[in-house]
Design an enzyme around this catalytic site. Structure first.
Site, PDB file in Angstrom:
ATOM      1  N   ASP A  79       5.001   4.741  -1.026  1.00  0.00           N
ATOM      2  CA  ASP A  79       3.941   4.879  -0.020  1.00  0.00           C
ATOM      3  C   ASP A  79       3.104   3.622   0.116  1.00  0.00           C
ATOM      4  O   ASP A  79       3.056   2.770  -0.775  1.00  0.00           O
ATOM      5  CB  ASP A  79       3.044   6.063  -0.345  1.00  0.00           C
ATOM      6  CG  ASP A  79       2.300   5.926  -1.662  1.00  0.00           C
ATOM      7  OD1 ASP A  79       2.911   5.458  -2.649  1.00  0.00           O
ATOM      8  OD2 ASP A  79       1.102   6.283  -1.711  1.00  0.00           O
ATOM      9  N   GLU A 174       1.659   7.213  -4.755  1.00  0.00           N
ATOM     10  CA  GLU A 174       0.848   6.499  -5.749  1.00  0.00           C
ATOM     11  C   GLU A 174      -0.534   6.195  -5.219  1.00  0.00           C
ATOM     12  O   GLU A 174      -1.525   6.257  -5.949  1.00  0.00           O
ATOM     13  CB  GLU A 174       1.551   5.196  -6.156  1.00  0.00           C
ATOM     14  CG  GLU A 174       0.893   4.452  -7.312  1.00  0.00           C
ATOM     15  CD  GLU A 174      -0.177   3.453  -6.882  1.00  0.00           C
ATOM     16  OE1 GLU A 174      -0.886   2.918  -7.758  1.00  0.00           O
ATOM     17  OE2 GLU A 174      -0.295   3.192  -5.661  1.00  0.00           O
TER      18      GLU A 174
END
Length: 406
Positions: A79, A174
């Site tokens: 991400d 994350e």
């Protein structure tokens, strides 16, 4: 596909995470990217490839020698930050950077200038990958993914470099603090690992903040302002009193290094109710606990003036991984040696934030953090020097080689 072409391809995927969806992965683009990477790893010839329903992708490069070598892993996240759009990223390579301001977007008058970002001057003469000023770049952490995949491809092309079993993992979310929550450490099966998620060249990190959130709720009493004397309790005014009771110098904008802080990240208020959302950070566990107690003390102090109006909910988020790394400091020494062999001087420093590696370390997988090479993460001024990515890739190769030689 070489390292840079690979990175330029990866940043075309929109993988911005979203903490409000309560799903894993939090956005569908992350799974699209994971599927792409799974196919790439299959085409490279890796084994034990798995992609679960939560977007956790793992794969193996088998050992190519008979030695008893610990299985190690390399991890990066799929991400990009919710702080700025990662859709329709338009990267550009600035060749032989001359030390002057870089025009990112002429129409919008957006410049990447060494006056505002003096670290740029460290890269004079190098090739930089920049944005067009309308999105982030995504080097956090697609540079890390590209470096890991390219290092694995390099090892496969050079069988003369002996290594043990190597595992790679790419996880979602994350950036919203959820990357390690559903990470299957047992399935990963490594003695230790490294996240390739640091910033500038040389960064090597095995200390991070202890972290908690604090939600302070202040209840007021709304009365018509024309007849409010000695009756109204304006929760927003009480909230401002609470805010100024915390030490003004112990905030992110006034701290560095090992200094902790209280950070007010959100306010929602009316006369009837105001909610203050804080994050609490400190590298030292004792000071961390003291900071939480101070919040509780101020709640009690507020209640002494306005009985029963103030409450707090404090939740621990993660802890400093140092206590889990210190018993296995040889993994830090291994990374330092690999960096020096790549022409990089290690810069051991604390992370003023969190990392998947911290949570994984407490789940039984010691996992320090190594630089991925980028600068100015999470915004339009993000960039990554090509040489920094190349050095990070070489560090991965050297770690695998050096561990086998030992």
């Amino acid at each position: 596909m070489n390292l840079i072409d690979r990175f330029l391809k990866y940043v075309t995927f929109d993988t911005q995470s979203d903490e409000l969806t309560n799903m894993t992965p939090s956005t569908p683009g992350q799974m699209v990217f994971a599927e792409f990477l799974k196919k790439e790893l299959e085409d490279l010839g890796l084994t034990e490839i798995s992609l679960d329903e939560n977007g956790y992708l793992m794969a193996t490069l088998p050992a190519n020698c008979e030695k008893d070598i610990p299985t190690i892993g390399f991890i990066a996240h799929l991400d990009t930050s919710p702080d700025m759009s990662g859709k329709n990223v338009k990267p550009r390579i600035v060749r032989n950077y001359d030390g002057k301001a870089i025009t990112l977007n002429q129409d919008q008058n957006i410049e990447l200038s060494p006056e505002e970002f003096p670290e740029l001057l460290n890269y004079i003469g190098e090739d930089l990958i920049v944005t067009d000023g309308t999105t982030l770049l995504g080097a956090d952490d697609k540079a890390g993914i590209a470096e890991i995949v390219s290092a694995i491809e390099y090892l496969m092309a050079h069988p003369e470099i002996k290594h043990g079993k190597i595992r790679v993992a790419f996880n979602p979310d994350e950036e919203i603090g959820m990357g390690a929550h559903k990470f299957d450490v047992e399935l990963f099966g490594c003695e230790f690992a490294y996240t390739m998620d640091g910033g500038a060249v040389g960064e090597l990190e095995f200390e991070n903040f202890n972290a908690a959130s604090a939600k302070v709720t202040i209840k007021g009493r709304n009365v018509h302002p024309g007849s409010a004397k000695h009756k109204m309790i304006n929760s927003m005014r009480v909230a401002t009193q609470f805010i100024v009771m915390l030490p003004r110098w112990e905030t992110p904008e006034h701290t560095e290094g090992y200094e902790g802080f209280y950070h007010l990240v959100g306010i929602q208020g009316t006369v009837e109710e105001t909610v203050l959302n804080y994050i609490i950070r400190d590298h030292d566990r004792a000071r961390f606990e003291s900071r939480k107690r101070e919040i509780e003390h101020l709640v009690n102090k507020t209640n002494s003036e306005y009985p029963g109006c103030c409450s707090v909910e404090i939740k621990d988020q993660y802890y400093n991984m140092r206590e889990k790394i210190e018993p296995v400091m040889h993994i830090i020494e291994l990374a330092e040696q690999a960096m020096r062999e790549a022409g990089v001087e290690p810069k051991v420093q604390p992370i003023r934030g969190g990392t998947d590696g911290a949570q994984l370390s407490f789940k039984g997988l010691p996992c320090p953090n190594i630089f991925a090479g980028g600068e100015n993460f999470h915004g339009r001024y993000e960039y990554v020097p090509i040489s920094s990515m190349e050095k990070a890739m070489n560090v991965i190769v050297n770690i695998c080689k050096d561990l086998a030689e030992k």
